[in-house]
Structures are given as structure tokens and as C-alpha cells.
Scaffold this motif. Sequence first.
Motif, PDB file in Angstrom:
ATOM      1  N   SER A   1      -3.161  -0.783  -5.799  1.00  0.00           N
ATOM      2  CA  SER A   1      -4.623  -1.133  -5.054  1.00  0.00           C
ATOM      3  C   SER A   1      -5.011  -2.094  -5.094  1.00  0.00           C
ATOM      4  O   SER A   1      -5.556  -2.699  -4.141  1.00  0.00           O
ATOM      5  CB  SER A   1      -5.501  -0.654  -6.957  1.00  0.00           C
TER       6      SER A   1
ATOM      7  N   LEU B   1       0.886   3.898  -3.165  1.00  0.00           N
ATOM      8  CA  LEU B   1      -0.175   4.561  -3.091  1.00  0.00           C
ATOM      9  C   LEU B   1       0.239   5.870  -2.092  1.00  0.00           C
ATOM     10  O   LEU B   1       0.323   6.883  -2.682  1.00  0.00           O
ATOM     11  CB  LEU B   1      -1.085   3.739  -2.831  1.00  0.00           C
TER      12      LEU B   1
ATOM     13  N   LEU C   1      -3.759  -3.329  -1.051  1.00  0.00           N
ATOM     14  CA  LEU C   1      -5.515  -2.492  -0.529  1.00  0.00           C
ATOM     15  C   LEU C   1      -6.540  -2.892  -0.336  1.00  0.00           C
ATOM     16  O   LEU C   1      -7.033  -3.653   0.861  1.00  0.00           O
ATOM     17  CB  LEU C   1      -5.497  -0.841  -1.147  1.00  0.00           C
ATOM     18  N   LEU C   2      -6.645  -3.784  -1.398  1.00  0.00           N
ATOM     19  CA  LEU C   2      -7.539  -4.973  -1.752  1.00  0.00           C
ATOM     20  C   LEU C   2      -7.726  -6.054  -0.510  1.00  0.00           C
ATOM     21  O   LEU C   2      -7.954  -6.166  -0.013  1.00  0.00           O
ATOM     22  CB  LEU C   2      -7.846  -5.497  -2.498  1.00  0.00           C
TER      23      LEU C   2
ATOM     24  N   MET D   1       0.497  -1.504   0.068  1.00  0.00           N
ATOM     25  CA  MET D   1       0.225   0.365   0.386  1.00  0.00           C
ATOM     26  C   MET D   1       0.744   1.097  -0.063  1.00  0.00           C
ATOM     27  O   MET D   1       0.752   2.523  -0.173  1.00  0.00           O
ATOM     28  CB  MET D   1      -0.719  -0.521   1.478  1.00  0.00           C
TER      29      MET D   1
ATOM     30  N   VAL E   1       0.184   2.393  -8.725  1.00  0.00           N
ATOM     31  CA  VAL E   1      -1.510   2.891  -8.753  1.00  0.00           C
ATOM     32  C   VAL E   1      -2.360   1.476  -8.985  1.00  0.00           C
ATOM     33  O   VAL E   1      -2.220   0.568  -7.973  1.00  0.00           O
ATOM     34  CB  VAL E   1      -2.197   3.388  -9.716  1.00  0.00           C
ATOM     35  N   VAL E   2      -1.791   0.280  -9.991  1.00  0.00           N
ATOM     36  CA  VAL E   2      -2.856  -0.813  -9.835  1.00  0.00           C
ATOM     37  C   VAL E   2      -1.703  -1.617  -9.131  1.00  0.00           C
ATOM     38  O   VAL E   2      -2.886  -2.708  -7.828  1.00  0.00           O
ATOM     39  CB  VAL E   2      -2.246  -1.641 -11.285  1.00  0.00           C
TER      40      VAL E   2
END
Length: 115
Positions: free
Chosen positions: A39, A4, A42-43, A1, A35-36
Motif C-alpha cells: 500500500s 499486493l 502504491l501511494l 506494488m 499489505v502495508v
Amino acid sequence: MEKLANPEMARAMLEQEPLLNLLAPFGVSADAFAVVAGSVELLLGLLVISGALPQVVAILMAVPFTATLALFGATEFLGHLPLYGVLLSFLVLGSLEETSHSLSGLRRRAGVPTH
């Protein structure tokens, strides 16, 4: 993370180790890949917190952590060792009926027999 939260650090890492950008052959820039990847991290983190699908999350998380060992070696392994322990516990405890419900956050319904 952290990708990000600190995109400059992610960009610097991808410039230093371009093999990490798995989507580069498809024309994805280092910034877009950061970014991918951030993300996805994070998910997966939210899934860990939620307790949903602990075994699936453990396997999905183990893939990138294990794949980076080829690039970063023992330092990467030692840094992620506590995480490997958590992932292993998700795999083992998620397999046991008595703990799988508590890990996944599922509630047992009254009157439903357990095995």
C-alpha cells in the motif's frame, strides 16, 4: 506494488529474509506487512505519477531502496540504479524554480511575478 499483486511471492520473500518485516516486533504478520508495504509503494507511485511534492517523494522512496542494499548488495543496487537516477532528477529538478512547478503540476497564476 507487486506485494499486493502477488502476496505469495511477498510471503516467500519475508520468510526467506525475516529482517525485511520491520513491524514483526510489534506482532505484525508477514501477510499484513506485505499489505502495508504494498500500500505504501502504491501511494508513493501515485505521488510520482501525480507530480506532487517531487523532492519529498524522492527522499521517502530512497529510504527503503537504500536500506535493502545491506541485505541484497550489488544485485539490489544494479537493479534499482535506474530508479536512483529518477529520484536524483526529482531532487535536482524539484529544486529549480523553473522546473519545480512543472514537476509538481502547479500552474502559475496570471499576474504573479516570478523570481
